[in-house]
Design an enzyme around this catalytic site. Sequence first.
Site, PDB file in Angstrom:
ATOM      1  N   ASN A   1     -13.944   0.239  -2.979  1.00 41.17           N
ATOM      2  CA  ASN A   1     -13.900   0.659  -4.380  1.00 41.17           C
ATOM      3  C   ASN A   1     -15.103   0.071  -5.105  1.00 41.17           C
ATOM      4  O   ASN A   1     -15.238  -1.151  -5.210  1.00 41.17           O
ATOM      5  CB  ASN A   1     -12.591   0.176  -5.022  1.00 41.17           C
ATOM      6  CG  ASN A   1     -12.376   0.718  -6.421  1.00 41.17           C
ATOM      7  OD1 ASN A   1     -13.335   0.952  -7.160  1.00 41.17           O
ATOM      8  ND2 ASN A   1     -11.123   0.914  -6.790  1.00 41.17           N
TER       9      ASN A   1
ATOM     10  N   SER B   1      -9.435  -3.806  -4.058  1.00 37.45           N
ATOM     11  CA  SER B   1      -9.391  -2.642  -3.165  1.00 37.45           C
ATOM     12  C   SER B   1     -10.670  -2.555  -2.340  1.00 37.45           C
ATOM     13  O   SER B   1     -11.773  -2.696  -2.873  1.00 37.45           O
ATOM     14  CB  SER B   1      -9.231  -1.356  -3.984  1.00 37.45           C
ATOM     15  OG  SER B   1      -8.036  -1.377  -4.728  1.00 37.45           O
TER      16      SER B   1
ATOM     17  N   TYR C   1      -4.192  -5.676 -12.059  1.00 40.60           N
ATOM     18  CA  TYR C   1      -5.014  -4.603 -11.519  1.00 40.60           C
ATOM     19  C   TYR C   1      -5.764  -3.961 -12.672  1.00 40.60           C
ATOM     20  O   TYR C   1      -5.408  -4.163 -13.844  1.00 40.60           O
ATOM     21  CB  TYR C   1      -4.149  -3.568 -10.776  1.00 40.60           C
ATOM     22  CG  TYR C   1      -4.935  -2.691  -9.830  1.00 40.60           C
ATOM     23  CD1 TYR C   1      -5.675  -3.242  -8.794  1.00 40.60           C
ATOM     24  CD2 TYR C   1      -4.950  -1.312  -9.985  1.00 40.60           C
ATOM     25  CE1 TYR C   1      -6.414  -2.448  -7.933  1.00 40.60           C
ATOM     26  CE2 TYR C   1      -5.679  -0.500  -9.127  1.00 40.60           C
ATOM     27  CZ  TYR C   1      -6.410  -1.080  -8.100  1.00 40.60           C
ATOM     28  OH  TYR C   1      -7.143  -0.293  -7.250  1.00 40.60           O
TER      29      TYR C   1
ATOM     30  N   TYR D   1      -0.077   3.140   2.962  1.00 41.72           N
ATOM     31  CA  TYR D   1      -1.080   2.271   2.323  1.00 41.72           C
ATOM     32  C   TYR D   1      -0.527   1.714   1.010  1.00 41.72           C
ATOM     33  O   TYR D   1      -0.634   0.518   0.716  1.00 41.72           O
ATOM     34  CB  TYR D   1      -2.338   3.100   2.086  1.00 41.72           C
ATOM     35  CG  TYR D   1      -3.510   2.384   1.471  1.00 41.72           C
ATOM     36  CD1 TYR D   1      -4.487   1.788   2.254  1.00 41.72           C
ATOM     37  CD2 TYR D   1      -3.669   2.326   0.083  1.00 41.72           C
ATOM     38  CE1 TYR D   1      -5.586   1.163   1.693  1.00 41.72           C
ATOM     39  CE2 TYR D   1      -4.756   1.696  -0.489  1.00 41.72           C
ATOM     40  CZ  TYR D   1      -5.713   1.124   0.315  1.00 41.72           C
ATOM     41  OH  TYR D   1      -6.789   0.493  -0.248  1.00 41.72           O
TER      42      TYR D   1
ATOM     43  N   CYS E   1       2.690   1.467   0.080  1.00 40.43           N
ATOM     44  CA  CYS E   1       3.866   0.611   0.276  1.00 40.43           C
ATOM     45  C   CYS E   1       3.508  -0.780   0.793  1.00 40.43           C
ATOM     46  O   CYS E   1       4.280  -1.723   0.614  1.00 40.43           O
ATOM     47  CB  CYS E   1       4.862   1.288   1.224  1.00 40.43           C
ATOM     48  SG  CYS E   1       5.809   2.602   0.429  1.00 40.43           S
ATOM     49  N   ALA E   2       2.346  -0.907   1.410  1.00 42.72           N
ATOM     50  CA  ALA E   2       1.916  -2.237   1.835  1.00 42.72           C
ATOM     51  C   ALA E   2       1.686  -3.153   0.642  1.00 42.72           C
ATOM     52  O   ALA E   2       1.853  -4.373   0.730  1.00 42.72           O
ATOM     53  CB  ALA E   2       0.639  -2.133   2.674  1.00 42.72           C
ATOM     54  N   GLU E   3       1.312  -2.560  -0.516  1.00 40.45           N
ATOM     55  CA  GLU E   3       1.023  -3.347  -1.715  1.00 40.45           C
ATOM     56  C   GLU E   3       2.244  -3.566  -2.604  1.00 40.45           C
ATOM     57  O   GLU E   3       2.274  -4.510  -3.394  1.00 40.45           O
ATOM     58  CB  GLU E   3      -0.057  -2.647  -2.536  1.00 40.45           C
ATOM     59  CG  GLU E   3      -1.391  -2.493  -1.841  1.00 40.45           C
ATOM     60  CD  GLU E   3      -2.411  -1.803  -2.732  1.00 40.45           C
ATOM     61  OE1 GLU E   3      -2.111  -0.714  -3.237  1.00 40.45           O
ATOM     62  OE2 GLU E   3      -3.487  -2.385  -2.947  1.00 40.45           O
TER      63      GLU E   3
END
Length: 236
Positions: free
Chosen positions: A37, A34, A198, A174, A176-178
């Site tokens: 982060n 990310s 993750y 943001y 939904c892109a992942e």
Amino acid sequence: MTTAIRTGTFAVRPYTPHCRVIHDEGDHAVIGISSGNGYFTHERVLDLAGWGLAQFRQVDLIWTDMHVAEMFEALGYPPVEAQRKAVKNLRGVRAKVTAAVSSLDPDGERLRGRPMSALLELPAYQRIRTQLDALLTQDPEFREVCDQLAARFLADKLNGRPPTDRQREVCIKYVCAEVPLFLDTPAILDVPSSLNCYHQALPLAELLYARGWGLRASRNQGHAVITPADTEERSA
């Protein structure tokens, strides 16, 4: 979630027994990085990449670079400042990923670093994104999970203030892109199987690996939570 697997620097918790099988097959891993982060320091990204190479035949470090400026603007920054902050954050995360690849696999034979936007040209990613856009209006369960993810992300940014409709809308874009990488990375990146990694458990996993009908991860897709081993030991 299954029992943690301790492998040197990290503890890995495959989300289901089948995710454990995909982990053990060792074909491919996606490690999400990310932007902006603080968890993802230079050392942490290097360690994650090294862990991935020790466990999998191929590894992709993918950082989020889509809708970042929009998010800053939705949070109240003027457009020019929002763009400046996005450029700074993305430059930093790109440098960390590039340094890890250059250090561990300079020829890029097993370790690749790429931004999320690089997936936009891939047919399988395009297909899944189109499906997700439809599901946001047609599937209340999926919409609820996206709302939960957006609320979780925005909670740290808004200091307890309720999000506006605009903030929620941009954050869901943001998110939904992942999502395609949680659904079917094997189809998107043409690998036999893949473990999406993750450092936090996500509500999305509860939906994608539930029994029954609905939006579900492909059979060759797995998910795992990977955290520093010392953190796992302190929480045990």
